[in-house]
Design a protein around this motif. Structure first.
Motif, PDB file in Angstrom:
ATOM      1  N   ILE A  23       0.973  -1.092  -0.084  1.00 51.17           N
ATOM      2  CA  ILE A  23       0.106   0.050   0.154  1.00 51.17           C
ATOM      3  C   ILE A  23       0.834   1.343  -0.076  1.00 51.17           C
ATOM      4  CG2 ILE A  23      -1.535   1.252   1.526  1.00 51.17           C
ATOM      5  CD1 ILE A  23      -2.704  -1.192   2.316  1.00 51.17           C
ATOM      6  N   LEU A  24       1.957   1.384   0.855  1.00 56.04           N
ATOM      7  CA  LEU A  24       2.789   2.442   0.978  1.00 56.04           C
ATOM      8  C   LEU A  24       3.334   2.643  -0.531  1.00 56.04           C
ATOM      9  CD1 LEU A  24       4.688   2.159   4.343  1.00 56.04           C
ATOM     10  CD2 LEU A  24       2.533   3.411   3.908  1.00 56.04           C
ATOM     11  N   SER A  25       3.789   1.626  -1.028  1.00 59.21           N
ATOM     12  CA  SER A  25       4.488   1.610  -2.612  1.00 59.21           C
ATOM     13  C   SER A  25       3.232   2.385  -3.730  1.00 59.21           C
ATOM     14  CB  SER A  25       4.889   0.457  -3.069  1.00 59.21           C
ATOM     15  OG  SER A  25       3.673  -0.478  -3.511  1.00 59.21           O
ATOM     16  N   LEU A  26       2.074   1.998  -3.555  1.00 58.39           N
ATOM     17  CA  LEU A  26       1.065   2.591  -4.391  1.00 58.39           C
ATOM     18  C   LEU A  26       0.971   3.950  -4.200  1.00 58.39           C
ATOM     19  CD1 LEU A  26      -1.549  -0.447  -3.875  1.00 58.39           C
ATOM     20  CD2 LEU A  26      -0.580   0.361  -6.048  1.00 58.39           C
ATOM     21  N   LEU A  27       0.798   4.350  -2.667  1.00 51.99           N
ATOM     22  CA  LEU A  27       0.836   5.763  -2.433  1.00 51.99           C
ATOM     23  C   LEU A  27       1.762   6.588  -3.233  1.00 51.99           C
ATOM     24  CD1 LEU A  27       0.134   5.818   1.340  1.00 51.99           C
ATOM     25  CD2 LEU A  27      -1.669   5.918  -0.378  1.00 51.99           C
ATOM     26  N   LYS A  28       3.206   6.222  -3.376  1.00 49.27           N
ATOM     27  CA  LYS A  28       4.341   6.833  -3.892  1.00 49.27           C
ATOM     28  C   LYS A  28       3.897   7.065  -5.352  1.00 49.27           C
ATOM     29  CE  LYS A  28       7.514   5.030  -0.585  1.00 49.27           C
ATOM     30  NZ  LYS A  28       8.851   4.461  -0.301  1.00 49.27           N
ATOM     31  N   GLN A  29       2.905   6.291  -5.949  1.00 47.47           N
ATOM     32  CA  GLN A  29       2.624   6.470  -7.509  1.00 47.47           C
ATOM     33  C   GLN A  29       1.540   7.688  -7.743  1.00 47.47           C
ATOM     34  OE1 GLN A  29       2.328   2.702  -9.261  1.00 47.47           O
ATOM     35  NE2 GLN A  29       3.272   1.829  -7.204  1.00 47.47           N
ATOM     36  N   LEU A  30       0.922   8.021  -6.792  1.00 47.65           N
ATOM     37  CA  LEU A  30      -0.432   8.871  -6.828  1.00 47.65           C
ATOM     38  C   LEU A  30      -0.088  10.278  -7.383  1.00 47.65           C
ATOM     39  CD1 LEU A  30      -1.754   8.624  -3.287  1.00 47.65           C
ATOM     40  CD2 LEU A  30      -2.592   7.488  -5.131  1.00 47.65           C
ATOM     41  N   PRO A  31      -1.158  10.337  -8.482  1.00 38.83           N
ATOM     42  CA  PRO A  31      -0.925  11.667  -9.310  1.00 38.83           C
ATOM     43  C   PRO A  31      -1.148  12.548  -7.976  1.00 38.83           C
ATOM     44  CG  PRO A  31      -3.113  10.772  -9.592  1.00 38.83           C
ATOM     45  CD  PRO A  31      -2.159   9.734  -9.145  1.00 38.83           C
ATOM     46  N   PRO A  32      -0.553  13.937  -8.381  1.00 36.52           N
ATOM     47  CA  PRO A  32      -0.632  14.936  -7.380  1.00 36.52           C
ATOM     48  C   PRO A  32      -1.701  15.393  -6.459  1.00 36.52           C
ATOM     49  CG  PRO A  32       0.535  15.713  -9.244  1.00 36.52           C
ATOM     50  CD  PRO A  32      -0.046  14.373  -9.509  1.00 36.52           C
ATOM     51  N   THR A 198       6.242  -4.015  -5.014  1.00 31.13           N
ATOM     52  CA  THR A 198       5.321  -2.924  -5.798  1.00 31.13           C
ATOM     53  C   THR A 198       4.902  -3.495  -6.732  1.00 31.13           C
ATOM     54  OG1 THR A 198       7.251  -1.426  -5.005  1.00 31.13           O
ATOM     55  CG2 THR A 198       5.966  -0.699  -7.015  1.00 31.13           C
ATOM     56  N   ILE A 199       3.692  -2.912  -7.163  1.00 33.03           N
ATOM     57  CA  ILE A 199       2.655  -3.247  -8.367  1.00 33.03           C
ATOM     58  C   ILE A 199       2.281  -1.818  -8.803  1.00 33.03           C
ATOM     59  CG2 ILE A 199       1.831  -5.312  -7.441  1.00 33.03           C
ATOM     60  CD1 ILE A 199      -0.736  -4.112  -6.942  1.00 33.03           C
ATOM     61  N   PRO A 200       2.044  -1.908 -10.131  1.00 37.62           N
ATOM     62  CA  PRO A 200       1.542  -0.559 -10.732  1.00 37.62           C
ATOM     63  C   PRO A 200       0.323  -0.155 -10.061  1.00 37.62           C
ATOM     64  CG  PRO A 200       2.261  -2.081 -12.292  1.00 37.62           C
ATOM     65  CD  PRO A 200       2.190  -2.884 -10.989  1.00 37.62           C
ATOM     66  N   TRP A 201       0.221   1.175  -9.811  1.00 34.19           N
ATOM     67  CA  TRP A 201      -1.023   1.544  -9.292  1.00 34.19           C
ATOM     68  C   TRP A 201      -2.270   1.054 -10.457  1.00 34.19           C
ATOM     69  CZ3 TRP A 201      -3.235   3.478  -5.305  1.00 34.19           C
ATOM     70  CH2 TRP A 201      -4.419   4.413  -5.261  1.00 34.19           C
ATOM     71  N   GLU A 202      -2.138   1.234 -11.422  1.00 33.94           N
ATOM     72  CA  GLU A 202      -3.330   0.690 -12.366  1.00 33.94           C
ATOM     73  C   GLU A 202      -3.849  -0.706 -12.027  1.00 33.94           C
ATOM     74  OE1 GLU A 202      -0.754   4.130 -14.019  1.00 33.94           O
ATOM     75  OE2 GLU A 202      -0.251   2.209 -13.315  1.00 33.94           O
TER      76      GLU A 202
END
Length: 358
Positions: A23-32, A198-202
């Motif tokens: 989940i933390l790795s997904l947060l790092k990929q978020l759009p602004p 890590t997995i892609p946010w998409e």
């Protein structure tokens, strides 16, 4: 104007499978401008993961933790209030629910479907919808915990996406064995491998949970199953939790060294997870003997023999760690082992720690 319901993604997986890190790795990929709120369910009574999440990404709207029980049974009545509070307080674009290691996803999915219908009737808010359930598999340790936890197998069956985590360092044959076992449990569900957690946010967007639709069509069957599960001793008896508090005078000298030595030999087939907040000089940390003598606060995360220390800010630490303590945390063990480990931590490992058995 039509207000779209807030999508919810549920993460399941056994203790230490890597749900929080994913989940933390997904947060790092978020759009602004995309805001996430996290509803986290955990055994024990220490809000450790909130500290990690809060310091990870500015796009995080907020974290709500439901402690001392399991979301799918003991805390089932509290989820509605928690979801309402999250929407009113944070107005997120998406809610991520991280379940406890022994949560039953079908029961949670039913609750969310019921809430989505309730919020859609005369509600002034945006409502909610279950977008998908993600199951995280710890490839390195799956054979061990799948044999001891009935819920671990159920988690792999009731999901929309299976993520194979911690596979990079295992032999190829071991990965194939785990893949085959999981595939036997659930042939049709999509499966992906993480890249070092890590997995892609998409990958989690727009799943429009087939699981939730199936549950809706078979509601009576799964309602009976989840109801029985909530009162099934095999579920509630899988985990015992110890709360361990280290007095300020303790974490120094021989006691500190003894505790850190124990991290390297703690039995991973008896201890499922250890999470601590510890305040001490960096020079006292394992592998950091040349570090500064300046006192810093760290999150200690231990699972299946692996552990790491993550520094957190003093501001975050003050909200989590009482001034009278040098450390506080939870140790999760198998049912029936709680008293034994209470004695070990209070008299053997660190000598004078205060230990409570939940």
């Amino acid at each position: 104007m039509t207000v779209e319901p807030t999508p919810i993604t549920v993460f399941t997986g056994f203790l230490g499978a890597g749900k929080t890190s994913l989940i933390l790795s997904l947060l790092k990929q978020l759009p602004p401008k995309y805001k996430i709120a996290i509803l986290k369910n955990e055994y024990g009574d220490v809000k450790i993961d909130s500290a990690l999440a809060t310091e990870t990404n500015g796009n995080l709207a907020g974290v709500t933790e439901m402690l001392n029980g399991c979301l799918c049974c003991v805390l089932t009545g509290q989820m509605r209030a928690a979801v309402v509070e999250i929407q009113e307080k944070y107005h997120p674009d998406r809610i991520l629910i991280e379940t406890s290691g022994s949560a039953f996803p079908a029961a949670i999915s039913i609750q969310l479907r019921e809430l989505s219908k309730e919020f859609g009737i005369g509600s002034s808010g945006p409502g909610i919808r279950l977008d998908g359930v993600v199951n995280v598999i710890d490839v390195e340790n799956f054979d061990g915990y799948a044999d001891t936890s009935k819920t671990a197998s159920l988690q792999a069956q009731f999901t929309d996406l299976i993520v194979f985590n911690k596979w990079e360092d295992v032999p190829g044959r071991q990965f194939e064995t785990v893949w085959d076992k999981v595939n036997d449990l659930n042939t049709d569900t999509p499966k992906i491998k993480s890249n070092r957690g890590t997995i892609p946010w998409e990958a989690i967007l727009g799943m429009d949970s087939k699981l939730s639709l199936d549950l809706l069509h078979q509601k009576e069957h799964y309602h009976d199953h989840s109801h029985n599960h909530a009162h099934d001793d095999s579920h509630t008896s899988e985990i015992e939790t110890l709360t361990v508090r280290f007095p300020k005078t303790l974490l120094d000298g021989s006691e500190l060294a003894a505790f850190f030595r124990y991290l390297t030999v703690a039995p991973k087939d008896e201890i499922y997870r250890m999470k601590f907040i510890i305040r001490l000089p960096a020079s006292k940390l394992p592998l950091f003997e040349l570090g500064s003598d300046e006192v810093q606060t760290y999150i200690l995360n231990w699972a299946f023999g692996r552990y790491d220390f993550t520094p957190i800010s003093n501001e975050t630490a003050q909200a989590l760690l009482d001034d009278s303590l040098a450390g506080v945390g939870t140790v999760m063990v198998g049912r029936g082992d709680g008293r034994m480990f209470r004695k070990r931590f209070s008299k053997g490992i660190v000598g004078i720690a205060e230990v409570e058995l939940s």
